[in-house]
Design a protein around this motif. Sequence first.
Motif, PDB file in Angstrom:
ATOM      1  N   PHE A 106       0.859  -1.183   0.000  1.00  0.00           N
ATOM      2  CA  PHE A 106       0.000   0.000   0.000  1.00  0.00           C
ATOM      3  C   PHE A 106       0.895   1.232   0.000  1.00  0.00           C
ATOM      4  CE2 PHE A 106      -2.810  -3.190   1.831  1.00  0.00           C
ATOM      5  CZ  PHE A 106      -4.002  -2.934   1.185  1.00  0.00           C
ATOM      6  N   ALA A 107       0.393   2.360  -0.484  1.00  0.00           N
ATOM      7  CA  ALA A 107       1.197   3.580  -0.520  1.00  0.00           C
ATOM      8  C   ALA A 107       1.619   4.008   0.886  1.00  0.00           C
ATOM      9  CB  ALA A 107       0.429   4.704  -1.212  1.00  0.00           C
ATOM     10  N   ARG A 108       0.711   3.881   1.867  1.00  0.00           N
ATOM     11  CA  ARG A 108       1.027   4.227   3.254  1.00  0.00           C
ATOM     12  C   ARG A 108       0.634   3.060   4.151  1.00  0.00           C
ATOM     13  NH1 ARG A 108      -1.237   8.858   1.377  1.00  0.00           N
ATOM     14  NH2 ARG A 108      -3.239   8.443   2.342  1.00  0.00           N
ATOM     15  N   GLN A 109       1.558   2.656   4.984  1.00  0.00           N
ATOM     16  CA  GLN A 109       1.295   1.582   5.935  1.00  0.00           C
ATOM     17  C   GLN A 109       1.118   2.182   7.320  1.00  0.00           C
ATOM     18  OE1 GLN A 109       4.081  -1.699   5.627  1.00  0.00           O
ATOM     19  NE2 GLN A 109       4.632  -1.055   3.568  1.00  0.00           N
ATOM     20  N   SER A 129      -5.331   4.488   2.617  1.00  0.00           N
ATOM     21  CA  SER A 129      -3.908   4.146   2.666  1.00  0.00           C
ATOM     22  C   SER A 129      -3.172   4.609   1.408  1.00  0.00           C
ATOM     23  CB  SER A 129      -3.740   2.635   2.837  1.00  0.00           C
ATOM     24  OG  SER A 129      -4.331   2.223   4.033  1.00  0.00           O
ATOM     25  N   GLY A 130      -3.806   5.417   0.601  1.00  0.00           N
ATOM     26  CA  GLY A 130      -3.148   5.971  -0.573  1.00  0.00           C
ATOM     27  C   GLY A 130      -3.202   5.075  -1.793  1.00  0.00           C
ATOM     28  N   GLY A 131      -3.953   3.991  -1.717  1.00  0.00           N
ATOM     29  CA  GLY A 131      -4.086   3.082  -2.858  1.00  0.00           C
ATOM     30  C   GLY A 131      -3.081   1.947  -2.799  1.00  0.00           C
ATOM     31  N   ASN A 133      -0.056  -0.191  -4.413  1.00  0.00           N
ATOM     32  CA  ASN A 133       1.085  -0.044  -5.311  1.00  0.00           C
ATOM     33  C   ASN A 133       0.998  -1.077  -6.428  1.00  0.00           C
ATOM     34  OD1 ASN A 133       2.055   1.995  -3.668  1.00  0.00           O
ATOM     35  ND2 ASN A 133       3.415   0.639  -2.527  1.00  0.00           N
ATOM     36  N   THR A 181       3.847  -8.454  -1.785  1.00  0.00           N
ATOM     37  CA  THR A 181       4.401  -7.960  -3.041  1.00  0.00           C
ATOM     38  C   THR A 181       4.584  -9.120  -3.996  1.00  0.00           C
ATOM     39  OG1 THR A 181       5.538  -6.184  -1.881  1.00  0.00           O
ATOM     40  CG2 THR A 181       6.368  -6.740  -4.051  1.00  0.00           C
TER      41      THR A 181
END
Length: 186
Positions: A106-109, A129-131, A133, A181
Motif C-alpha cells: 500500500f502507498a502508506r502503511q 492508505s493511498g491506494g 502499489n 508484493t
Amino acid sequence: YKNPEVTIQVLDTVNGSAMVTGEVKGTVPVATQRSLKDVLLTAGGLPATASHTVKIVRKKSDGSDEVIVVDLGTDLAASTAANIPIFPHDIIQITRASVVYVLGAFARQGAVPLDQSSPLTLLQLAALSGGINFEGSFNDLRIIRTIGTDRKVVDVDIKKVRDGKAPDPVLQANDIVFLPTNAMKA
C-alpha cells in the motif's frame, strides 16, 4: 496611597480538579463543576487515536465508585452528551480508538482509526492508505482477524472486490490487512 484600606472578597475558589487519563493526560481545575466538553478541550482535545466513548469515574457519598459511560459521537463540538457536568475529583478515562493495521504493498502503511459511527470496508481502507502499489499481489490479500485468542486468515482477491465481482468485506477492530508484493512485478 499611604496606608490604604483594602477589602478582598473571595468569589470562587478552585477546591479540586478532574484528572484526565489514557490517550489524553492532564489535570484540569474544577471549582464547582464544568462540562465534559470544557474539561476535554482544556486538557488538549481528543486526538485521532482517542475513542469517542469515555468513562467518568466519580466517588459516591458512601465511598464507592460510580462509572458513567458517555458516547460523544463523531463531533465533540456538536455533541449534547459532552455537556454532562464534571465535578472535582472526577476521573475521565479516554481509551484508544479501535484501529485497523495496513501492511504490505500500500502507498502508506500503519494504523488507521475506525470511525465509530460507520463501518470501514476494505476498499475504503485501500483509499485511506493511498491506494495499492503496482507491485501488489492483488489476488493474495489477507485479512488477519483475531477472535479471542485465535487468529483467522481470510484470503481476498482485492481486484475482484474493486471490480464488483466479490463483496467488499467490512473490517473489524484490530484487523491486519496484509497485501504481499508480487516478486515478478517488483
